[in-house]
Design an enzyme around this catalytic site. Structure first.
Site, PDB file in Angstrom:
ATOM      1  N   THR A 274       0.812  -1.226   0.000  1.00 28.24           N
ATOM      2  CA  THR A 274       0.000   0.000   0.000  1.00 28.24           C
ATOM      3  C   THR A 274       0.844   1.274   0.000  1.00 28.24           C
ATOM      4  O   THR A 274       0.287   2.369  -0.059  1.00 28.24           O
ATOM      5  CB  THR A 274      -0.912   0.039   1.232  1.00 28.24           C
ATOM      6  OG1 THR A 274      -0.102   0.004   2.414  1.00 28.24           O
ATOM      7  CG2 THR A 274      -1.880  -1.126   1.236  1.00 28.24           C
ATOM      8  N   LYS A 275       2.151   1.142   0.070  1.00 22.01           N
ATOM      9  CA  LYS A 275       3.014   2.312   0.243  1.00 22.01           C
ATOM     10  C   LYS A 275       3.339   2.990  -1.085  1.00 22.01           C
ATOM     11  O   LYS A 275       2.957   2.523  -2.164  1.00 22.01           O
ATOM     12  CB  LYS A 275       4.286   1.909   0.987  1.00 22.01           C
ATOM     13  CG  LYS A 275       4.028   1.349   2.388  1.00 22.01           C
ATOM     14  CD  LYS A 275       3.277   2.333   3.258  1.00 22.01           C
ATOM     15  CE  LYS A 275       3.207   1.919   4.723  1.00 22.01           C
ATOM     16  NZ  LYS A 275       2.272   0.813   4.975  1.00 22.01           N
TER      17      LYS A 275
END
Length: 392
Positions: free
Chosen positions: A186-187
């Site tokens: 998700t980064k």
């Protein structure tokens, strides 16, 4: 027989990684090279990362959590470590696993970030380190925290998992203390799982490299000794926290697009801000300090009315919204058993009830953005008009 895995799939997910053909080619090339665990991709990724963020050393690891733990172990921290409770539990878990004691502090309501004042409120003679968590993509007021740590001779660790590419007063988040970064899916950029530790201290970097590799030094000894090329002798107990070469290849490829990927997130956040401006004070959009840039790894708003009802209504619309973080760490069962917090954390507990994280990722289409906006406006209007649903 393969076990079935049950997951909730939303039409518009909370987050998805942005993978292009260059990323795929980098991974395939590394697979075909045969160098899957060690190799030059790791060296390229670490060197490029250090150069990009203005630090002398970058050490790739298997997660940001491992980076935090190694930062503590490399400094011999066994006493109290100040940690904001308004964070993912990994921040505190790393302190426990390093053999130290987490002490929870509050955050400010406007940016959801820790400050020098909230840290100072829980300092004690036993404090040895501070972990400053940069929340959602905006750095905290790190200059004041640096000054506080210098005055008190405390080790400063920056949990920069959510702020890759953000700056404070023109300087990269994660470059003020020992930087710890995440490349989770998700980064801002991803290796699937992975992380990086950064520092300007050569001795610390070498300690970290030794600790992540079973306690076996991976570089020539600092004292100048020469050893046989086959010699792999542990100088201390260590861990297997290394990043595989194949993941580093993906990370290096993704790093080339960091500004582009962050730029897309920022554009989406600005569109959300404009769309929700007329809903104040029912919804509070992110506050960005003048000294900071915000890269919106998460887009987090605060709701004046019942957050949980709004969240469920977004789920009913197949919008992958979430709440980061509820409960805060000091209210997790394990930490409650340890005494929770030794001081009250009113801002943290209020934010945990009010924050709402909306989908944001580089490949979120304008059509899907429109659907998120429409659903949020509809959910808030519905809750506001529902008898019995009041303000927090």
């Amino acid at each position: 027989m393969r076990r079935a895995i049950t997951v909730t799939i939303h039409k518009i997910p909370f987050s998805t990684p942005s993978i292009d053909e260059k990323d795929v080619d980098a991974v395939v090339r590394t697979l075909r090279s045969g160098w899957l665990a060690f190799g030059e991709e790791k060296e390229l990724f670490e060197a490029a990362f250090a150069a990009r963020f203005g630090v002398s050393y970058a050490v790739s690891v298997n997660s940001c959590t491992s980076a935090i733990e190694i930062a503590l172990l490399s400094n011999g921290i066994t006493g109290e470590v100040i940690v904001p409770s308004f964070s993912w539990v990994a921040t505190a878990n790393a302190v426990i696993n390093a053999g130290a004691i987490p002490v929870f502090c509050d955050v400010e309501l406007e940016t959801y970030n820790v400050t020098a004042e909230t840290i100072a409120a829980v300092l004690s003679p036993s404090t040895e380190a501070v972990i400053a968590v940069h929340y959602a993509g905006q750095p905290c007021a790190i200059d004041d925290i640096v000054d506080l740590c210098r005055r008190r001779d405390l080790v400063l660790i920056e949990d920069s998992a959510e702020t890759l590419g953000a700056v404070w007063n023109g300087r990269a988040a994660g470059s003020f203390g020992i930087g710890c970064f995440s490349f989770y899916a998700t980064k801002a950029i991803t290796t699937g799982e992975g992380g990086m530790l950064t520092s300007n201290d050569r001795t610390l970097a070498e300690k970290a490299r030794t600790l992540i590799s079973h306690g076996v030094p991976t570089s020539p000894p600092l004292d100048g000794r020469v050893h046989a090329p086959w010699e792999r002798a542990a100088v201390q107990p260590g861990y297997n926290y290394r990043m595989p070469n194949i993941l580093a290849a993906l990370g290096y490829s993704q790093l080339q697009r960091l500004d582009e990927l962050n730029g897309r997130r920022i554009a989406i956040a600005e569109r959300y801000n404009r769309a929700f401006a007329s809903l104040a004070p029912e919804i509070r959009t992110p506050v960005v300090r003048s000294q900071a840039s915000h890269v919106y790894q998460m887009y987090v708003v605060r709701l004046a009315n019942d957050r949980n009802v709004v969240l469920h209504r977004l789920w009913d619309d197949s919008i992958g919204a979430n709440a980061h973080f509820d409960p805060p760490i000091h209210l997790h069962p394990f930490y409650l058993q340890r005494g929770g917090s030794r001081s009250e954390l009113p801002n943290t507990e209020r934010l945990s009830r009010e924050v709402l994280s909306l989908p944001i990722y580089p490949d979120l289409t304008q059509e899907d953005q429109d659907q998120v906006i429409e659903s949020v406006i509809g959910a808030i209007s519905s809750v506001k008009a529902t008898p019995g649903v009041g303000c927090q």
